[in-house]
Design an enzyme around this catalytic site. Sequence first.
Site, PDB file in Angstrom:
ATOM      1  N   GLU A 130     -21.912  20.770  44.593  1.00  0.00           N
ATOM      2  CA  GLU A 130     -20.872  21.117  45.570  1.00  0.00           C
ATOM      3  C   GLU A 130     -20.339  19.872  46.278  1.00  0.00           C
ATOM      4  O   GLU A 130     -19.155  19.763  46.552  1.00  0.00           O
ATOM      5  CB  GLU A 130     -21.429  22.106  46.612  1.00  0.00           C
ATOM      6  CG  GLU A 130     -21.558  23.523  46.105  1.00  0.00           C
ATOM      7  CD  GLU A 130     -20.215  24.118  45.701  1.00  0.00           C
ATOM      8  OE1 GLU A 130     -19.242  23.962  46.442  1.00  0.00           O
ATOM      9  OE2 GLU A 130     -20.143  24.721  44.614  1.00  0.00           O
ATOM     10  N   CYS A 150      -5.252  30.275  39.189  1.00  0.00           N
ATOM     11  CA  CYS A 150      -4.330  30.103  40.319  1.00  0.00           C
ATOM     12  C   CYS A 150      -4.268  28.610  40.652  1.00  0.00           C
ATOM     13  O   CYS A 150      -4.601  28.177  41.750  1.00  0.00           O
ATOM     14  CB  CYS A 150      -4.798  30.919  41.526  1.00  0.00           C
ATOM     15  SG  CYS A 150      -3.517  31.091  42.774  1.00  0.00           S
ATOM     16  N   CYS A 200      -4.048  36.663  35.542  1.00  0.00           N
ATOM     17  CA  CYS A 200      -4.769  36.772  36.819  1.00  0.00           C
ATOM     18  C   CYS A 200      -5.156  38.219  37.135  1.00  0.00           C
ATOM     19  O   CYS A 200      -4.300  39.111  37.101  1.00  0.00           O
ATOM     20  CB  CYS A 200      -3.888  36.212  37.938  1.00  0.00           C
ATOM     21  SG  CYS A 200      -4.705  36.318  39.536  1.00  0.00           S
ATOM     22  N   CYS A 251      -0.946  40.725  44.510  1.00  0.00           N
ATOM     23  CA  CYS A 251      -0.591  39.385  45.008  1.00  0.00           C
ATOM     24  C   CYS A 251       0.851  39.371  45.528  1.00  0.00           C
ATOM     25  O   CYS A 251       1.803  39.595  44.782  1.00  0.00           O
ATOM     26  CB  CYS A 251      -0.757  38.357  43.889  1.00  0.00           C
ATOM     27  SG  CYS A 251      -0.221  36.720  44.387  1.00  0.00           S
TER      28      CYS A 251
HETATM   29  S1  SF4 Z   1      -1.056  36.385  40.720  1.00  0.00           S
HETATM   30 FE1  SF4 Z   1      -1.247  35.405  42.728  1.00  0.00          FE
HETATM   31  S2  SF4 Z   1      -3.413  34.922  42.910  1.00  0.00           S
HETATM   32 FE2  SF4 Z   1      -2.994  35.311  40.750  1.00  0.00          FE
HETATM   33  S3  SF4 Z   1      -2.538  33.313  39.814  1.00  0.00           S
HETATM   34 FE3  SF4 Z   1      -0.603  34.231  40.442  1.00  0.00          FE
HETATM   35  S4  SF4 Z   1      -0.253  33.425  42.497  1.00  0.00           S
HETATM   36 FE4  SF4 Z   1      -2.429  33.097  42.051  1.00  0.00          FE
END
Ligand code: SF4
Length: 356
Positions: free
Chosen positions: A37, A192, A202, A208
């Site tokens: 980390e 993202c 995603c 989103c």
């Molecule tokens: S949908 Fe939203 S959270 Fe997912 S990659 Fe695209 S911008 Fe990022």
Amino acid sequence: MSERPIGRRLLGWYDHHGRKTLPWKKKRDAYRIWVSEIMLQQTQVATVIPYFQRFIARFPDVRALARAKLDTVLHLWTGLGYYARARNLHRAAQIIARQHDGAFPRSLEAVTELPGVGRSTAGAILALAFGQRHAILDGNVKRVLARYHALDTPLNQRATEERLWKLAEQHTPRTRVADYTQAIMDLGATVCVRAKPKCEACPLRAGCRAYQRGATHQYPVRAAARTAPIKTTRMLMIRDDRGRVLLTRRPPTGVWGGLWGFPECADDDARRWCRENFGLDIRTETAWPVLRHLFSHFHLEITPIPARVVGDTRRAMENAETVWYNVRRPDQRGLSAPVKRLLEELRASRSFSKDT
Ligand code: SF4
């Protein structure tokens, strides 16, 4: 604003797409997770992996790290940058060995007291190593949440940070916390991503806000750009008649703290400066082209000036802060990236070959 927890979707995605083969994931061990980390702060996974493997091979546990010399730790860190991280790791290992009998502490309070460990890193270590429920908010997570919720204020504002922490806490599930923590970090690092997020892949797409608005490029909102100031320095690459180079140790704090480097001369008259500081007479040669090194908050322009000792080298005595460094047979000591590069160029230069 919908603040529906995103944990379930993320965990489903993680089961199929999460990065489970990273070297620090092979064993659930707080020491290894802590080291990874810290290395991953400001540095990408692909760069960190070989450094992590060398570090763990040399210091397999916290006691080994606590016993090590700082120079050895800095040597293994050479090229990774942000050297305060290495100094803090070393100091923290000594605290763990002394105050916690070598066992990694398990409370958020004790972990955040370790040098170099902030709230997010502490949360990540405790979640990943012990499955404790703590939110994390590193750069990747900030980006994911700022887009998911389409936050309209820049990340560097305190109010935005507070809002993000609240959201991060709300989203953190009560079960499978370790997997969730790894999942949201992985999503930020692989899907993202900063430029051109891969929204089609995603798992959070349906909720989103940035995606729904067709405006992922507008989030996170950027603060007004500030131009980084430029600082300058002149590094004296002083060689003796045996091809050794004079290095000095930098003060323990500040950029490159505790690392070894060329003497940096602020005086226009480098010969006089050298005589006053090292008792050495030198002859300077034509300066090399300026080297630019980027720090996060300023740019450093380095003018490397080769120089040779005239007369008796022994007048520059070696001590804890000064050493004649054998470029052909380098020993283990921490060097900043530009100094390492200049030493390599020096070793490859024709005039150096003639000397040695
Ligand atoms: S949908 Fe939203 S959270 Fe997912 S990659 Fe695209 S911008 Fe990022």
